[in-house]
Write a protein that holds these residues in place. Structure first.
Motif, PDB file in Angstrom:
ATOM      1  N   SER A  58      -6.096  -3.986  14.500  1.00 30.92           N
ATOM      2  CA  SER A  58      -6.576  -5.017  13.568  1.00 30.92           C
ATOM      3  C   SER A  58      -5.448  -5.949  13.167  1.00 30.92           C
ATOM      4  O   SER A  58      -5.640  -7.136  12.981  1.00 30.92           O
ATOM      5  CB  SER A  58      -7.185  -4.359  12.324  1.00 30.92           C
ATOM      6  OG  SER A  58      -6.193  -3.629  11.602  1.00 30.92           O
ATOM      7  N   HIS A  59      -4.244  -5.400  13.021  1.00 31.07           N
ATOM      8  CA  HIS A  59      -3.059  -6.196  12.711  1.00 31.07           C
ATOM      9  C   HIS A  59      -1.816  -5.351  12.958  1.00 31.07           C
ATOM     10  O   HIS A  59      -1.922  -4.146  13.222  1.00 31.07           O
ATOM     11  CB  HIS A  59      -3.106  -6.758  11.287  1.00 31.07           C
ATOM     12  CG  HIS A  59      -3.094  -5.746  10.171  1.00 31.07           C
ATOM     13  ND1 HIS A  59      -4.011  -4.730  10.052  1.00 31.07           N
ATOM     14  CD2 HIS A  59      -2.274  -5.615   9.091  1.00 31.07           C
ATOM     15  CE1 HIS A  59      -3.763  -4.021   8.960  1.00 31.07           C
ATOM     16  NE2 HIS A  59      -2.703  -4.532   8.355  1.00 31.07           N
ATOM     17  N   LEU A  60      -0.652  -5.989  12.877  1.00 31.75           N
ATOM     18  CA  LEU A  60       0.567  -5.299  13.292  1.00 31.75           C
ATOM     19  C   LEU A  60       1.418  -4.805  12.123  1.00 31.75           C
ATOM     20  O   LEU A  60       2.639  -4.675  12.253  1.00 31.75           O
ATOM     21  CB  LEU A  60       1.380  -6.189  14.246  1.00 31.75           C
ATOM     22  CG  LEU A  60       0.647  -6.576  15.545  1.00 31.75           C
ATOM     23  CD1 LEU A  60       1.568  -7.337  16.485  1.00 31.75           C
ATOM     24  CD2 LEU A  60       0.072  -5.355  16.266  1.00 31.75           C
ATOM     25  N   SER A  62       2.860  -1.698  10.115  1.00 30.04           N
ATOM     26  CA  SER A  62       3.235  -0.415  10.725  1.00 30.04           C
ATOM     27  C   SER A  62       2.202   0.684  10.522  1.00 30.04           C
ATOM     28  O   SER A  62       2.019   1.538  11.393  1.00 30.04           O
ATOM     29  CB  SER A  62       4.582   0.051  10.161  1.00 30.04           C
ATOM     30  OG  SER A  62       5.548  -0.946  10.369  1.00 30.04           O
ATOM     31  N   ASP A  63       1.522   0.671   9.364  1.00 25.12           N
ATOM     32  CA  ASP A  63       0.546   1.743   9.122  1.00 25.12           C
ATOM     33  C   ASP A  63      -0.702   1.601  10.003  1.00 25.12           C
ATOM     34  O   ASP A  63      -1.582   2.461   9.970  1.00 25.12           O
ATOM     35  CB  ASP A  63       0.171   1.847   7.635  1.00 25.12           C
ATOM     36  CG  ASP A  63      -0.323   0.552   7.023  1.00 25.12           C
ATOM     37  OD1 ASP A  63       0.156  -0.532   7.413  1.00 25.12           O
ATOM     38  OD2 ASP A  63      -1.201   0.618   6.128  1.00 25.12           O
ATOM     39  N   HIS A  64      -0.749   0.526  10.814  1.00 24.45           N
ATOM     40  CA  HIS A  64      -1.880   0.328  11.731  1.00 24.45           C
ATOM     41  C   HIS A  64      -1.464   0.318  13.198  1.00 24.45           C
ATOM     42  O   HIS A  64      -2.325   0.282  14.082  1.00 24.45           O
ATOM     43  CB  HIS A  64      -2.617  -0.978  11.387  1.00 24.45           C
ATOM     44  CG  HIS A  64      -3.209  -0.944  10.028  1.00 24.45           C
ATOM     45  ND1 HIS A  64      -4.556  -0.773   9.800  1.00 24.45           N
ATOM     46  CD2 HIS A  64      -2.621  -1.007   8.800  1.00 24.45           C
ATOM     47  CE1 HIS A  64      -4.774  -0.740   8.488  1.00 24.45           C
ATOM     48  NE2 HIS A  64      -3.623  -0.885   7.858  1.00 24.45           N
ATOM     49  N   MET A  65      -0.150   0.303  13.450  1.00 22.86           N
ATOM     50  CA  MET A  65       0.281   0.214  14.849  1.00 22.86           C
ATOM     51  C   MET A  65       1.491   1.063  15.226  1.00 22.86           C
ATOM     52  O   MET A  65       1.873   1.091  16.385  1.00 22.86           O
ATOM     53  CB  MET A  65       0.550  -1.243  15.251  1.00 22.86           C
ATOM     54  CG  MET A  65       1.579  -1.995  14.418  1.00 22.86           C
ATOM     55  SD  MET A  65       3.278  -1.416  14.568  1.00 22.86           S
ATOM     56  CE  MET A  65       3.712  -2.167  16.122  1.00 22.86           C
ATOM     57  N   ALA A 153     -10.644  -3.639   8.418  1.00 23.71           N
ATOM     58  CA  ALA A 153      -9.177  -3.781   8.530  1.00 23.71           C
ATOM     59  C   ALA A 153      -8.603  -3.827   7.120  1.00 23.71           C
ATOM     60  O   ALA A 153      -9.186  -3.241   6.196  1.00 23.71           O
ATOM     61  CB  ALA A 153      -8.786  -5.001   9.343  1.00 23.71           C
ATOM     62  N   ASP A 154      -7.475  -4.502   6.926  1.00 23.90           N
ATOM     63  CA  ASP A 154      -6.895  -4.697   5.588  1.00 23.90           C
ATOM     64  C   ASP A 154      -7.223  -6.114   5.145  1.00 23.90           C
ATOM     65  O   ASP A 154      -7.038  -7.062   5.919  1.00 23.90           O
ATOM     66  CB  ASP A 154      -5.367  -4.560   5.625  1.00 23.90           C
ATOM     67  CG  ASP A 154      -4.899  -3.113   5.735  1.00 23.90           C
ATOM     68  OD1 ASP A 154      -5.751  -2.218   5.849  1.00 23.90           O
ATOM     69  OD2 ASP A 154      -3.666  -2.901   5.707  1.00 23.90           O
ATOM     70  N   THR A 155      -7.645  -6.262   3.901  1.00 26.13           N
ATOM     71  CA  THR A 155      -7.971  -7.613   3.428  1.00 26.13           C
ATOM     72  C   THR A 155      -8.088  -7.638   1.912  1.00 26.13           C
ATOM     73  O   THR A 155      -8.380  -6.616   1.290  1.00 26.13           O
ATOM     74  CB  THR A 155      -9.305  -8.105   4.049  1.00 26.13           C
ATOM     75  OG1 THR A 155      -9.528  -9.471   3.695  1.00 26.13           O
ATOM     76  CG2 THR A 155     -10.494  -7.267   3.593  1.00 26.13           C
ATOM     77  N   PRO A 187      -3.010  -7.704  -1.434  1.00 25.77           N
ATOM     78  CA  PRO A 187      -3.659  -8.001  -0.146  1.00 25.77           C
ATOM     79  C   PRO A 187      -4.687  -6.949   0.284  1.00 25.77           C
ATOM     80  O   PRO A 187      -5.002  -6.822   1.455  1.00 25.77           O
ATOM     81  CB  PRO A 187      -2.473  -8.035   0.828  1.00 25.77           C
ATOM     82  CG  PRO A 187      -1.489  -7.082   0.244  1.00 25.77           C
ATOM     83  CD  PRO A 187      -1.669  -7.109  -1.252  1.00 25.77           C
ATOM     84  N   HIS A 188      -5.196  -6.186  -0.686  1.00 27.32           N
ATOM     85  CA  HIS A 188      -6.153  -5.117  -0.385  1.00 27.32           C
ATOM     86  C   HIS A 188      -7.383  -5.212  -1.277  1.00 27.32           C
ATOM     87  O   HIS A 188      -7.384  -5.920  -2.282  1.00 27.32           O
ATOM     88  CB  HIS A 188      -5.490  -3.742  -0.579  1.00 27.32           C
ATOM     89  CG  HIS A 188      -4.447  -3.455   0.450  1.00 27.32           C
ATOM     90  ND1 HIS A 188      -4.754  -3.043   1.726  1.00 27.32           N
ATOM     91  CD2 HIS A 188      -3.096  -3.536   0.401  1.00 27.32           C
ATOM     92  CE1 HIS A 188      -3.635  -2.878   2.418  1.00 27.32           C
ATOM     93  NE2 HIS A 188      -2.619  -3.178   1.632  1.00 27.32           N
ATOM     94  N   LEU A 189      -8.396  -4.411  -0.925  1.00 29.44           N
ATOM     95  CA  LEU A 189      -9.612  -4.316  -1.726  1.00 29.44           C
ATOM     96  C   LEU A 189      -9.522  -3.112  -2.650  1.00 29.44           C
ATOM     97  O   LEU A 189      -8.940  -2.094  -2.291  1.00 29.44           O
ATOM     98  CB  LEU A 189     -10.825  -4.126  -0.816  1.00 29.44           C
ATOM     99  CG  LEU A 189     -11.179  -5.284   0.119  1.00 29.44           C
ATOM    100  CD1 LEU A 189     -12.241  -4.839   1.118  1.00 29.44           C
ATOM    101  CD2 LEU A 189     -11.676  -6.475  -0.698  1.00 29.44           C
ATOM    102  N   THR A 209     -11.892   4.016   3.132  1.00 22.12           N
ATOM    103  CA  THR A 209     -10.713   4.540   3.821  1.00 22.12           C
ATOM    104  C   THR A 209      -9.461   3.804   3.366  1.00 22.12           C
ATOM    105  O   THR A 209      -9.501   3.010   2.449  1.00 22.12           O
ATOM    106  CB  THR A 209     -10.910   4.462   5.360  1.00 22.12           C
ATOM    107  OG1 THR A 209      -9.927   5.267   5.997  1.00 22.12           O
ATOM    108  CG2 THR A 209     -10.819   3.021   5.864  1.00 22.12           C
ATOM    109  N   HIS A 210      -8.323   4.068   4.021  1.00 20.91           N
ATOM    110  CA  HIS A 210      -7.016   3.470   3.689  1.00 20.91           C
ATOM    111  C   HIS A 210      -6.617   3.862   2.259  1.00 20.91           C
ATOM    112  O   HIS A 210      -6.474   3.020   1.370  1.00 20.91           O
ATOM    113  CB  HIS A 210      -7.071   1.939   3.837  1.00 20.91           C
ATOM    114  CG  HIS A 210      -5.720   1.284   3.999  1.00 20.91           C
ATOM    115  ND1 HIS A 210      -4.798   1.225   2.985  1.00 20.91           N
ATOM    116  CD2 HIS A 210      -5.145   0.652   5.052  1.00 20.91           C
ATOM    117  CE1 HIS A 210      -3.717   0.577   3.421  1.00 20.91           C
ATOM    118  NE2 HIS A 210      -3.901   0.228   4.666  1.00 20.91           N
ATOM    119  N   PHE A 211      -6.458   5.157   2.053  1.00 20.38           N
ATOM    120  CA  PHE A 211      -6.185   5.675   0.711  1.00 20.38           C
ATOM    121  C   PHE A 211      -4.682   5.763   0.445  1.00 20.38           C
ATOM    122  O   PHE A 211      -3.934   6.376   1.222  1.00 20.38           O
ATOM    123  CB  PHE A 211      -6.801   7.068   0.537  1.00 20.38           C
ATOM    124  CG  PHE A 211      -8.288   7.085   0.772  1.00 20.38           C
ATOM    125  CD1 PHE A 211      -9.104   6.070   0.271  1.00 20.38           C
ATOM    126  CD2 PHE A 211      -8.881   8.119   1.498  1.00 20.38           C
ATOM    127  CE1 PHE A 211     -10.475   6.075   0.491  1.00 20.38           C
ATOM    128  CE2 PHE A 211     -10.252   8.133   1.720  1.00 20.38           C
ATOM    129  CZ  PHE A 211     -11.046   7.119   1.222  1.00 20.38           C
TER     130      PHE A 211
END
Ligand SMILES: [Zn+2]
Ligand SMILES: [Zn+2]
Length: 243
Positions: A58-60, A62-65, A153-155, A187-189, A209-211
């Motif tokens: 979804s994006h680069l 580090s916690d996603h790639m 993703a993150d938003t 930058p998060h919900l 998710t993304h806790f």
């Protein structure tokens, strides 16, 4: 479709945990959505790398790639000894210095993600929408002909996500920051915002998710229940959800 949570923390894991990674299966087809730190290890509990038909980042952040930087060795080193296929890897191309560091010995066949340019992998159609995040980030919508799964993703809060997630059978949504810690520039919900988006989008089922590892999970669930009254769950590592 079958969704297995390989990691659900961000931006760093709790003890024994892993950051973002989700395996989505349709019959024999397997795709990986995000590959944060710890995800290679949990992925290998449920399948071999040769079985993966495509990876979508979804994006680069580090916690996603981060584990792509390790997975390239798992594939690339073995390529010297046995025929191992390159895995198609789809990602935002904004930071080419970073993109160029992701490959090793053709471990991956790298493709740029473009909004409005869906990718078909066997029976799955995968579509993308730009999210509000400090770097180029895409929400991901996957359908198998009849069912739809959407990953935020993150938003930060954005109405585009309401449209993108509309009528999803399963909406996997980040909820990285509690309301009490939310500022104008976060930058998060929050879980409450995730619930609001899910309600407006009329989704069947919401999985958060993304806790953040320091949060209590019951606080996250309580907040989301304020704004969403259909089926709500908190993602659990290694749990499988059927769509
Ligand atoms: Zn993240
Ligand atoms: Zn991020």
């Amino acid at each position: 479709m079958k969704l297995t949570v390989l990691g659900n923390n961000g931006p760093y894991p709790k003890a024994g945990g892993a950051c973002s990674g989700y395996l989505l299966e349709e019959g024999e087809t397997k795709i990986l959505l995000d590959c944060g730190n710890g995800v290679l290890s949990t992925l290998l509990k449920v399948c071999d790398l040769e079985e993966i038909d495509g990876i979508f980042l979804s994006h680069l952040h580090s916690d996603h790639m981060a584990d792509i930087l390790i997975m390239k060795y798992a594939i690339g080193i073995n390529k010297n000894n046995k025929p191992v296929k390159s895995i198609p890897l789809y990602l935002p191309m904004e930071d080419m210095d970073l993109v160029n560091r992701l490959n090793y010995n053709d471990a991956f066949e790298i493709h740029g993600i473009e909004e409005g340019k869906p990718v078909d992998i066997n029976d799955l159609s995968i579509d993308f929408k730009k999210m509000n995040h400090p770097i180029e980030t895409y929400g991901i919508r996957v359908k198998n002909g009849e069912k739809v799964m959407v990953y935020s993703a993150d938003t930060s809060y954005n109405e585009e996500l309401v449209t993108f997630a509309s009528d999803a059978d399963l909406f996997l949504c980040e909820s990285g920051v509690l309301e009490e810690d939310l500022t104008e520039t976060t930058p998060h919900l929050s879980p409450k915002q995730a619930g609001e988006i899910a309600t407006k989008a009329n989704v069947e089922r919401l999985i958060l998710t993304h806790f953040y590892p320091e949060y209590r999970l019951d606080k996250i669930a309580n907040e989301a229940q304020e704004s969403f009254d259909s089926e709500l769950e908190l993602s659990e590592p290694m749990k499988t959800y059927f769509v």
